[in-house]
Design an enzyme around this catalytic site. Structure first.
Site, mmCIF file in Angstrom:
data_model
loop_
_atom_site.group_PDB
_atom_site.id
_atom_site.type_symbol
_atom_site.label_atom_id
_atom_site.label_comp_id
_atom_site.label_asym_id
_atom_site.label_seq_id
_atom_site.Cartn_x
_atom_site.Cartn_y
_atom_site.Cartn_z
ATOM 1 N N LYS A 70 0.811 -1.192 0.000
ATOM 2 C CA LYS A 70 0.000 0.000 0.000
ATOM 3 C C LYS A 70 0.856 1.257 0.000
ATOM 4 O O LYS A 70 0.399 2.346 -0.311
ATOM 5 C CB LYS A 70 -0.904 0.029 1.254
ATOM 6 C CG LYS A 70 -1.869 -1.108 1.369
ATOM 7 C CD LYS A 70 -2.714 -0.911 2.659
ATOM 8 C CE LYS A 70 -2.797 -2.199 3.402
ATOM 9 N NZ LYS A 70 -3.543 -2.054 4.677
ATOM 10 N N ASP A 114 14.458 -1.172 0.715
ATOM 11 C CA ASP A 114 15.320 -1.473 1.863
ATOM 12 C C ASP A 114 16.298 -2.565 1.419
ATOM 13 O O ASP A 114 17.397 -2.272 0.948
ATOM 14 C CB ASP A 114 14.441 -1.896 3.040
ATOM 15 C CG ASP A 114 15.219 -2.102 4.319
ATOM 16 O OD1 ASP A 114 16.448 -1.930 4.298
ATOM 17 O OD2 ASP A 114 14.621 -2.434 5.356
HETATM 18 P P1 IMP Z 1 12.543 -4.638 1.041
HETATM 19 O O1 IMP Z 1 11.929 -5.812 0.361
HETATM 20 O O2 IMP Z 1 13.469 -5.022 2.160
HETATM 21 O O3 IMP Z 1 13.190 -3.665 0.078
HETATM 22 O O4 IMP Z 1 11.341 -3.905 1.791
HETATM 23 C C1 IMP Z 1 10.585 -2.936 1.156
HETATM 24 C C2 IMP Z 1 9.243 -2.756 1.845
HETATM 25 O O5 IMP Z 1 9.363 -2.805 3.259
HETATM 26 C C3 IMP Z 1 8.686 -1.382 1.520
HETATM 27 O O6 IMP Z 1 7.860 -1.405 0.389
HETATM 28 C C4 IMP Z 1 7.929 -1.024 2.800
HETATM 29 O O7 IMP Z 1 6.606 -1.504 2.736
HETATM 30 C C5 IMP Z 1 8.671 -1.746 3.890
HETATM 31 N N1 IMP Z 1 9.650 -0.874 4.567
HETATM 32 C C6 IMP Z 1 11.002 -0.936 4.520
HETATM 33 N N2 IMP Z 1 11.566 0.038 5.246
HETATM 34 C C7 IMP Z 1 10.529 0.749 5.768
HETATM 35 C C8 IMP Z 1 10.460 1.915 6.624
HETATM 36 O O8 IMP Z 1 11.469 2.509 7.058
HETATM 37 N N3 IMP Z 1 9.213 2.355 6.942
HETATM 38 C C9 IMP Z 1 8.079 1.762 6.493
HETATM 39 N N4 IMP Z 1 8.094 0.678 5.687
HETATM 40 C C10 IMP Z 1 9.309 0.178 5.348
#
Ligand code: IMP
Ligand code: MG
Length: 177
Positions: free
Chosen positions: A42, A104
């Protein structure tokens, strides 16, 4: 755990300025083409809404959303990505711009990108509002990035902590106590 927001990391005005710049950059890159924007739900909903209004109206734009879950109600990555809601439009032969709120580890994005590329899109580019340092190993695939931020958990402008704070107009650092 109680959670409250503390300092503003990126103001509403900074976000709006940067989103306008990104819209101009995307408009230049897609001149003469049509664009299929796919927001990752979302967290990206607010960014998508603002960004598509900054794209040159001469460029035909389609919009859809996909939902992939990886975090649940935690600030830690579970390492597991699931497609919860798929797009409803065909993307074969199309130029797709995949839009994320924050990258992230990049795990969510790389899995969603692989799925979309597998459906015969002509191109798949990625726009993210925010990028964290850990994603550097992935950043070769990030074509448009709004802001590179330090490794804090942030909320607002679509981003949540346990579904809260999405409605904030600015990005704030979450204070975990
Ligand atoms: P990744 O797969 O580790 O890149 O995670 C990405 C997803 O994790 C994003 O689309 C967010 O929904 C969530 N996410 C990662 N870091 C944050 C943060 O600092 N605040 C809020 N959501 C986060
Ligand atoms: Mg989230």
């Amino acid at each position: 755990m109680r959670a409250a927001t503390k300092s503003v990391l990126i103001s509403q005005q900074q976000i709006q300025n940067r989103v306008a710049e990104m819209g101009r950059e995307i408009s230049r890159d897609y001149t003469g083409k049509a664009l299929t924007v796919i927001g990752v739900l979302k967290g990206s909903f607010m960014f998508v809404a603002d960004l598509i209004r900054q794209i040159d109206p001469a460029i035909p734009v389609e919009v859809d959303f996909i939902s992939a879950s990886s975090y649940g109600n935690s600030t830690l990555s579970s390492g597991e990505v699931r497609i919860v809601k798929d797009i409803g439009i065909r993307i074969e032969g199309k130029d797709v711009l995949l839009i994320e709120d924050i990258v992230d580890s990049g795990r969510t994005l790389s899995q969603v990108k692989t799925i979309l590329a597998g459906r015969g899109a002509r191109s798949v580019r990625i726009a993210a509002l925010l990028e964290k340092p850990e994603s550097r190993k992935y950043s070769g695939d990030l074509h448009y990035v709004g802001f590179r931020i330090p490794n804090h958990f942030v909320v607002g402008y679509g981003l949540d902590y346990a579904e809260r704070y999405r409605n904030l107009s600015e990005i704030r650092v979450l204070d975990e106590t």
